[in-house]
Design a protein around this motif. Structure first.
Motif, PDB file in Angstrom:
ATOM      1  N   THR A 148      10.300  -2.082  -5.366  1.00 22.23           N
ATOM      2  CA  THR A 148      11.734  -1.880  -5.189  1.00 22.23           C
ATOM      3  C   THR A 148      12.172  -2.570  -3.896  1.00 22.23           C
ATOM      4  N   GLU A 191      11.224  -0.622  -0.848  1.00 19.11           N
ATOM      5  CA  GLU A 191       9.831  -0.805  -0.431  1.00 19.11           C
ATOM      6  C   GLU A 191       9.660  -2.144   0.283  1.00 19.11           C
ATOM      7  N   GLY A 202       6.922   4.110  -0.944  1.00 23.15           N
ATOM      8  CA  GLY A 202       6.861   4.121  -2.396  1.00 23.15           C
ATOM      9  C   GLY A 202       5.824   5.063  -2.970  1.00 23.15           C
ATOM     10  N   TYR A 203       4.960   5.613  -2.110  1.00 24.28           N
ATOM     11  CA  TYR A 203       3.857   6.442  -2.606  1.00 24.28           C
ATOM     12  C   TYR A 203       3.698   7.695  -1.749  1.00 24.28           C
ATOM     13  N   THR A 207      14.532   2.609  -9.166  1.00 25.22           N
ATOM     14  CA  THR A 207      14.466   3.981  -8.674  1.00 25.22           C
ATOM     15  C   THR A 207      13.235   4.262  -7.823  1.00 25.22           C
ATOM     16  N   ASP A 208      12.028   4.073  -8.413  1.00 19.21           N
ATOM     17  CA  ASP A 208      10.811   4.439  -7.689  1.00 19.21           C
ATOM     18  C   ASP A 208       9.685   3.478  -8.046  1.00 19.21           C
ATOM     19  N   SER A 209       8.486   3.794  -7.578  1.00 23.49           N
ATOM     20  CA  SER A 209       7.353   2.895  -7.771  1.00 23.49           C
ATOM     21  C   SER A 209       6.769   2.959  -9.177  1.00 23.49           C
TER      22      SER A 209
END
Length: 456
Positions: free
Chosen positions: A340, A343, A350-351, A371-373
């Motif tokens: 993203t 990130e 991201g994690y 949205t996310d990883s």
């Protein structure tokens, strides 16, 4: 000439002029046969004459597998009409919270606008009608339908398909294989191994439903915790033998979470399995086609010989040293950061299990999800299938990525880019690889990092 004869003569002249005027109009506008309210049928000749006309847009409403190249529903040639965009009727069936905005964005991206003449084509007489009804509800008026079977019958008419469309398989083709049939691109008499890939033990996902006959692979086997980096070549060789894989195999990988399927497919290609494919759209495509998922557990049969020294295809995966060497040669190599934007610029890691933020110096942002990883919005359609290649290439062009260079895809630890790498292969790009260790491996190794928006 008498008065009566003059009147008759004038009447005949008027009628002839009227017929000539109608004929002239017919040449200017496509013949319209009412079929679905305001929707009209267009002929092959008329459609062919409109392909270069910017006031017209041609839309493939079939499953994206047909657009990609598969010969489905009795169509003689696989692929799509040259220049056509895709807007599958299957997308309208998806249940998603932000569905309307996603579909509106797709219409805009593909140029399916109200001020254009829109030709919707299918092969089953249903898909085009469904999309036509949807567009009518949004105020579209100039909509036509067409049966693509007619186009496919004429070898002189241009159709396009992706060079390696066979690498991502439709649910209907998987069903045919399970029923003992031999679909196109599958070698007759060769057994196809069905694999379900997901994170965790069987009860996590596999036990809830999978493709019939498929056995389960826990992704922890190929990327052991707690680091979740790709296992060593020695460990991967043991994995291949333990799960019964050989170089000569044909394998179809599926799963409820597609990234897991693509991750395992990448590993199998790296090891050297000759023919590795993935179910396009994952388990969702299987159930959307009306097929039942199975809950019975199946176990693989181990083998003692893979049939070649592994890894057969080491160039598929880049090491940190290879990534560094590539970054030192930007004229020929690009490290593509498929995370993203947040990130990439270092706002988030991201994690949950990794706290380092930033990017690899010299890497180029190449999109992933919004949205996310675990999201890949920029590379998938709303139903989870591969987005069309022209739109992916347009994204890359916007990002400044040159496909004439070697593209090495990276994300956090390899899940997202396993799928993007597979799509690049479907599109026919062979000068690509995966930096599997990605951001997590790089940042844990104490290597240089950058944060903030990159300089333009």
């Amino acid at each position: 000439m008498g008065k009566k004869m003059k009147k008759h003569f004038l009447l005949i002249v008027v009628l002839l002029l009227g017929v000539m005027a109608m004929a002239a109009c017919a040449k200017e506008e496509p013949a319209k046969e009412e079929t679905n309210g305001a929707v009209n049928v267009i002929t092959t000749e008329e459609l062919s004459s409109k392909l270069e006309d910017d006031s017209w847009v041609v839309v493939d409403t079939r499953l994206n597998d047909a657009y990609n190249g598969w010969k489905l529903e009795g169509v003689k040639r696989g692929g799509h009409i040259k220049g056509a965009v895709d807007f599958s009727a299957n997308w309208l069936k998806v249940e998603k919270e932000n569905k309307d905005s996603i579909l509106d964005e797709a219409l805009e991206t593909k140029g399916i606008a109200k001020d254009r003449n829109v030709v919707l084509y299918d092969a089953n007489g249903k898909d085009a009608s469904a999309v036509a009804e949807y567009l009518a509800g949004k105020g579209y008026e100039n909509v036509y339908t067409y049966d693509v079977k007619q186009w496919a019958e004429d070898e002189s008419l241009p159709m396009e398909k992706y060079e390696n469309y066979k690498n991502i398989v439709p649910a209907s083709v998987v069903k045919d294989i399970l029923e003992g049939k031999t679909p196109e691109t599958f070698e007759e008499g060769k057994k196809v191994k069905m694999v379900e890939a997901s994170w965790g033990e069987e009860e996590t996902s596999y036990a809830k439903g999978h493709i019939p006959t498929a056995f389960h692979i826990n992704t922890d086997i190929v990327e052991p915790p707690p680091a979740w980096m790709l296992a060593s070549d020695k460990e991967l060789a043991q994995f291949a033998l333990g799960y019964g894989f050989t170089k000569e195999d044909t394998v179809i990988v599926s799963g409820a979470e597609q990234m897991a399927a693509y991750r395992v497919a990448l590993v199998l290609k790296y090891m050297g399995v000759d023919d590795v494919r993935v179910l396009n759209g994952g388990l969702g495509a299987w159930t959307a086609a009306g097929y039942e998922a199975e809950t019975e557990s199946h176990k693989p049969e181990p083998v003692s010989d893979f049939g070649a020294e592994t890894p057969v295809n080491p160039d598929v995966i880049d090491t940190i040293e290879e990534a560094k060497a590539g970054l030192a040669n930007p004229e020929e190599f690009t490290l593509v950061d498929n995370r993203t934007w947040e990130e990439h610029i270092g706002e988030i890691s991201g994690y949950s299990y990794h706290d380092k933020k930033g990017r690899i110096p010299g890497s180029v942002f190449g999109y992933a999800g919004k949205t996310d990883s675990y999201s890949l919005d920029y590379y998938r359609n709303i139903d989870g299938t591969m987005r069309n290649a022209d739109e992916i290439l347009a994204l890359w062009d916007e990002a400044g990525l040159d496909t004439n260079k070697h593209l090495s895809f990276m994300c956090g630890s390899g899940w997202r880019v396993a799928e993007i790498y597979a799509y690049s292969n479907v599109m026919g790009l062979e000068n690509t690889s995966v930096f599997s260790d990605g951001w997590i491996g790089w940042s844990n190794g104490g290597n240089p990092i950058e944060t903030g928006e990159p300089a333009k």
